[in-house]
Design a protein around this motif. Sequence first.
Motif, PDB file in Angstrom:
ATOM      1  N   PRO A 167     -13.318   5.912  -4.346  1.00 46.22           N
ATOM      2  CA  PRO A 167     -12.662   5.236  -5.182  1.00 46.22           C
ATOM      3  C   PRO A 167     -11.239   6.260  -5.288  1.00 46.22           C
ATOM      4  O   PRO A 167     -10.091   5.507  -5.722  1.00 46.22           O
ATOM      5  N   GLU A 168     -11.271   7.363  -5.318  1.00 41.51           N
ATOM      6  CA  GLU A 168     -10.338   8.357  -5.015  1.00 41.51           C
ATOM      7  C   GLU A 168      -9.241   8.064  -4.106  1.00 41.51           C
ATOM      8  O   GLU A 168      -8.096   7.831  -4.191  1.00 41.51           O
ATOM      9  N   ASP A 169      -9.957   7.845  -2.892  1.00 42.49           N
ATOM     10  CA  ASP A 169      -8.960   7.720  -1.561  1.00 42.49           C
ATOM     11  C   ASP A 169      -8.362   6.229  -1.859  1.00 42.49           C
ATOM     12  O   ASP A 169      -7.299   5.886  -1.437  1.00 42.49           O
ATOM     13  N   ARG A 170      -9.042   5.134  -2.335  1.00 46.87           N
ATOM     14  CA  ARG A 170      -8.818   3.967  -2.414  1.00 46.87           C
ATOM     15  C   ARG A 170      -7.540   3.838  -3.447  1.00 46.87           C
ATOM     16  O   ARG A 170      -6.542   2.702  -3.021  1.00 46.87           O
ATOM     17  N   ARG A 171      -7.228   4.589  -4.169  1.00 49.79           N
ATOM     18  CA  ARG A 171      -6.206   4.426  -5.219  1.00 49.79           C
ATOM     19  C   ARG A 171      -4.864   4.726  -4.281  1.00 49.79           C
ATOM     20  O   ARG A 171      -3.970   4.014  -4.681  1.00 49.79           O
ATOM     21  N   TYR A 172      -4.973   5.381  -3.161  1.00 51.73           N
ATOM     22  CA  TYR A 172      -3.616   5.615  -2.426  1.00 51.73           C
ATOM     23  C   TYR A 172      -3.609   4.323  -1.450  1.00 51.73           C
ATOM     24  O   TYR A 172      -2.294   4.153  -1.136  1.00 51.73           O
ATOM     25  N   ALA A 173      -4.622   3.703  -1.300  1.00 50.41           N
ATOM     26  CA  ALA A 173      -4.322   2.493  -0.658  1.00 50.41           C
ATOM     27  C   ALA A 173      -3.681   1.311  -1.490  1.00 50.41           C
ATOM     28  O   ALA A 173      -2.791   0.280  -1.062  1.00 50.41           O
ATOM     29  N   THR A 174      -4.184   0.950  -2.628  1.00 50.78           N
ATOM     30  CA  THR A 174      -3.931   0.079  -3.724  1.00 50.78           C
ATOM     31  C   THR A 174      -2.637   0.524  -4.430  1.00 50.78           C
ATOM     32  O   THR A 174      -1.812  -0.559  -4.972  1.00 50.78           O
ATOM     33  N   GLY A 175      -2.635   1.656  -4.747  1.00 51.40           N
ATOM     34  CA  GLY A 175      -1.358   2.299  -5.722  1.00 51.40           C
ATOM     35  C   GLY A 175      -2.054   2.048  -7.176  1.00 51.40           C
ATOM     36  O   GLY A 175      -3.219   1.829  -7.322  1.00 51.40           O
ATOM     37  N   GLY A 176      -1.490   2.469  -8.286  1.00 48.27           N
ATOM     38  CA  GLY A 176      -2.017   2.358  -9.420  1.00 48.27           C
ATOM     39  C   GLY A 176      -1.265   3.624 -10.360  1.00 48.27           C
ATOM     40  O   GLY A 176      -0.231   4.017 -10.023  1.00 48.27           O
ATOM     41  N   PHE A 177      -1.826   3.757 -11.553  1.00 48.82           N
ATOM     42  CA  PHE A 177      -1.027   4.213 -12.507  1.00 48.82           C
ATOM     43  C   PHE A 177      -1.110   5.923 -11.916  1.00 48.82           C
ATOM     44  O   PHE A 177      -2.029   6.651 -11.871  1.00 48.82           O
ATOM     45  N   ARG A 178       0.061   6.422 -11.977  1.00 48.86           N
ATOM     46  CA  ARG A 178       0.712   7.542 -11.472  1.00 48.86           C
ATOM     47  C   ARG A 178       0.106   7.992 -10.200  1.00 48.86           C
ATOM     48  O   ARG A 178       0.272   9.361  -9.602  1.00 48.86           O
ATOM     49  N   VAL A 179      -0.502   7.026  -9.265  1.00 49.11           N
ATOM     50  CA  VAL A 179      -0.906   7.420  -8.020  1.00 49.11           C
ATOM     51  C   VAL A 179       0.363   8.034  -6.994  1.00 49.11           C
ATOM     52  O   VAL A 179       0.225   9.014  -6.427  1.00 49.11           O
ATOM     53  N   TYR A 180       1.432   7.449  -7.176  1.00 49.92           N
ATOM     54  CA  TYR A 180       2.684   7.910  -6.728  1.00 49.92           C
ATOM     55  C   TYR A 180       3.793   8.435  -7.098  1.00 49.92           C
ATOM     56  O   TYR A 180       4.882   8.381  -7.133  1.00 49.92           O
ATOM     57  N   ASP A 181       3.285   9.129  -8.499  1.00 44.52           N
ATOM     58  CA  ASP A 181       4.140   9.960  -9.181  1.00 44.52           C
ATOM     59  C   ASP A 181       5.153  10.545  -8.468  1.00 44.52           C
ATOM     60  O   ASP A 181       4.596  11.448  -7.677  1.00 44.52           O
ATOM     61  N   GLY A 182       6.473  10.536  -8.718  1.00 46.66           N
ATOM     62  CA  GLY A 182       7.531  11.494  -7.879  1.00 46.66           C
ATOM     63  C   GLY A 182       7.883  11.047  -6.528  1.00 46.66           C
ATOM     64  O   GLY A 182       8.322  11.854  -5.966  1.00 46.66           O
ATOM     65  N   ALA A 183       6.942  10.195  -5.991  1.00 46.58           N
ATOM     66  CA  ALA A 183       7.182   9.847  -4.523  1.00 46.58           C
ATOM     67  C   ALA A 183       8.360   9.112  -4.379  1.00 46.58           C
ATOM     68  O   ALA A 183       8.408   7.697  -3.986  1.00 46.58           O
ATOM     69  N   ASN A 184       9.385   9.708  -4.516  1.00 45.88           N
ATOM     70  CA  ASN A 184      10.648   8.566  -4.710  1.00 45.88           C
ATOM     71  C   ASN A 184      11.252   8.516  -3.211  1.00 45.88           C
ATOM     72  O   ASN A 184      10.955   9.241  -2.191  1.00 45.88           O
ATOM     73  N   ALA A 185      11.942   7.305  -3.072  1.00 48.81           N
ATOM     74  CA  ALA A 185      12.322   6.849  -2.058  1.00 48.81           C
ATOM     75  C   ALA A 185      13.322   7.833  -1.212  1.00 48.81           C
ATOM     76  O   ALA A 185      13.998   8.510  -1.853  1.00 48.81           O
ATOM     77  N   HIS A 186      13.184   7.701   0.128  1.00 55.11           N
ATOM     78  CA  HIS A 186      14.061   8.568   1.012  1.00 55.11           C
ATOM     79  C   HIS A 186      15.324   7.872   0.906  1.00 55.11           C
ATOM     80  O   HIS A 186      15.504   7.027   1.033  1.00 55.11           O
ATOM     81  N   VAL A 187      16.328   8.680   0.951  1.00 51.00           N
ATOM     82  CA  VAL A 187      17.559   8.441   0.618  1.00 51.00           C
ATOM     83  C   VAL A 187      18.231   8.281   2.269  1.00 51.00           C
ATOM     84  O   VAL A 187      18.442   9.153   3.094  1.00 51.00           O
ATOM     85  N   HIS A 188      18.680   7.078   2.696  1.00 51.03           N
ATOM     86  CA  HIS A 188      19.132   7.116   4.173  1.00 51.03           C
ATOM     87  C   HIS A 188      20.332   7.225   4.511  1.00 51.03           C
ATOM     88  O   HIS A 188      20.885   7.016   5.782  1.00 51.03           O
ATOM     89  N   ARG A 189      21.456   6.995   3.469  1.00 52.30           N
ATOM     90  CA  ARG A 189      22.772   7.207   3.572  1.00 52.30           C
ATOM     91  C   ARG A 189      23.271   8.730   3.646  1.00 52.30           C
ATOM     92  O   ARG A 189      22.935   9.335   2.848  1.00 52.30           O
TER      93      ARG A 189
END
Lengths: 440, 445
Positions: A418-440
Amino acid sequence: MRIRSSTRVLSLTALLLAALLSAAPLPGQAQAQPQVFRGATLLPISDDPIPNGVLVVENGTIQDLGPAGAVDVPSDAVEVDVSGRVILPGLVDTHSHIGAVDGGDRSAALHPVVRSLDAINVQHPSLMRARAGGITTVNVLPGSGHVMSGQTTHLKLRDGATVEDLLLCDDPLADVCGGMKMANGTNPQHEPSPPFPGTRARSAAMARELFMSARAYRQKQQSAEDPDDAPDTDLRMEALVEVLDGERIVHFHTHRHDDVLTALRLREEFGFRLVLHHVSEGWKVADEIAEAGVPASIIFIDSPGGKHEAVDLAYRTGAVLDEAGVDVAYHTDDLITDSRLFLRSPAFGVRAGMSRAAALESVTLAGARMLGLEDRVGSLAPGKDADFVVLSGDPLSVYTKVQQTWVEGRKVYDRSDPEDRRYATGGFRVYDGANAHVHR
Amino acid sequence: MTNNQYPVPSNQYPVTSTQYPVTSDQYPVTILLMICRFASRVRLLAAGAVLCFLAALTVPVRPAHAQVVVEADTVYTMAGDPIVDGVVIVQGETIQQVGPASEITVPDGARVLSAAVVTPGLVDPHGTVGTSGIYNVDADQDQLDTSMPLQPELRAVDAYNPREQLVAFVRALGVTTVHTGHAPGALISGQTALFATHGGTVREALRDSLTTVAMTVGPAAGERFESPGTRAKGIAMLREKLVAARQYAERREDTDDAEVDLGLEVLARLLEGEVPALITAHKAHDIQAALRLQDEFGFDLILDGAAEAFLLTEEIRAAGVPVLLHPTMIRPSGGAESAAFTTAATLHAAGIPVAIQSGFEPYVPKTRIVLYEAAVAAAHGLPRSAALASITRVPAEILGLDDRIGTIEPGKSADLALFDGDPFEYTTHVCQVLVRGQVVSSECR
């Protein structure tokens, strides 16, 4: 005090003993005991599919594979039941920005000395996102807001704590550990100008001048009979000499058809190894790309546009280039597309006319070739790194899930956990701070 | 036109010349018109009239919309169980009949289309195509005005470009209706509207001119403005505006000659229950603030975005509020950093009406495709029928247009999407699209 410390020594010894007895590998080390994966359909890429196959892995390497009954399995091999599954080589992503990577800053438009490996956070959740998508080898690049934004880094998505744990090279000071990122078109053209180019022609001129000086530097190095006559070490030039010598591959962000031809022109003049990236209008100059013998690492985007040079982006680019004889890979450009859904890209390639074989090769062996790593990764073959993905079904179906991802014989992602699976599906704070890369 | 500057191959993204094809049914009429135009141009008025008359006698004129019959291995009507080996009869702009092939007589002379699967034309529950264009430059980005944080008076109909290339792009992938207009990013960004994806003018394309008033709460409402700078300030500004609208409505009731305020006029209608509020909120506490506003002012609420809705299923269900969920593949960053592929399934299981939107994209992809977003939701626990409903029947119901679109039933607009396989599979193609009975796309994509 003494009692406590001896307890600690005892428990440490016990831990070490336990570790040795269970043969559990330490982080970064390969699994020592042989393992055999039985019952899956193997898709070796370099060979025909093997229904009900057997895959033998030892010391992080593929020992053998074949149909059931036709493979010698070591007697002490650990059995892994993967019946009904599909096994694909670990996916190779030729263009990604995972690890919150950065590159050159705004002080200049040319940063040959800047290394992305000094800026990759390998503990960033985006690496788990990539593992959850079945990616095992990845080329991490700086952005495209420069004519040359810096050196790229090849990573193996091992379960490691430092960037060194994940490198494919032994020593960043002695080895070439990645490629060189370049870009043309609109992304590198911006204020302040200078140092940034204001036009396409200026952008090309800056690249030419840079390679000219690198050529002169190499000439001085080569003609110096006495080491004292050699030029002072210039880190910028050292990296560019690797490019001129064909040891460091240029990964060239380019969208519009004329920009693609500019990249080909620079390659012709300076003779470096080139991989075209994104190549949105590649379908307009497919024959020219094929004739140059230059591979294309392309991106699949759900809809065209977002900027002028991507307005003619087409689903069929992969099919057209492949048909013309170009070596084609897909990449994620994560977070532009999501590493968890990397297999969507070749699937849409098939939707637009690409063969299934070419599509599957595009995210495995073709990508490996574009990174110069085809001897180690990209296919299931004896002697290659034991990097593979266990899938629930057809790799190109929306309903298929990545069940497990293995790197050098070790499991780095398991959907049943279940811990790994969170990274596949997302969810509460799984990707906290994982902001988008700025391309310009 | 910008199209000329950046030529687009006709087989990829149709430009205007091929965008509104003259159907074969219309050719005789076209020829007649050409003769008449020629006659009037040469100013032989009398002769022209005679020529016209003669031509009208000799050219057999069929109605612009003859009967179209769609045969499919499976017809997902979305108004009952799928029909195996089904037939849909289209008469003019309307669905006339639908049922199993064994029970339906195909009329003679009808144009027959075949497919593996036919579904209702897809409804994008919330996007910005038409107000945001493919080039992503100021000249084609009209989805958000940032001069003031509260602008209910801005109308989607005054910004929508029915000839935008992105509209043609989503249409070829089965989208026949878009709910579009003002994007998230201001406390009140403006009004939204429903458009058919076919039609050369706003009037032709329009399906509903005032569908919702679009609002945003949370940090996204403050990014482009000096104020609000905090969540609390944003809600305070909205409450003050709504109170002003209430007082305005009372004033208007009392005196006939009260001064008209276009913004308050719309908000008064919102408070009357004539128009719902579409509130974009991602974080759980922002969703709660939206529910609190609804509780205070009693308007009809549609939650939008709602990345953390999975934390509040009880509250949302109890409030009876439907959700236009963010695109399944939204990037897990910013306010949506907790977005999950499984949220549509979670909301559906909790009994909350859920539609899956394309959202707004500031870069690439310039628009998302709801078909693809629903597909990924279907692969992550949302039952397939619910996934298909989330981009057909459910958004039609939420947006109040279910009497005309969203299902394949007699009397509804003949909006259909024809597929050569499972609509959600990556490798399946959308091969034909009908809007109001007209085949508007007939190349497999």
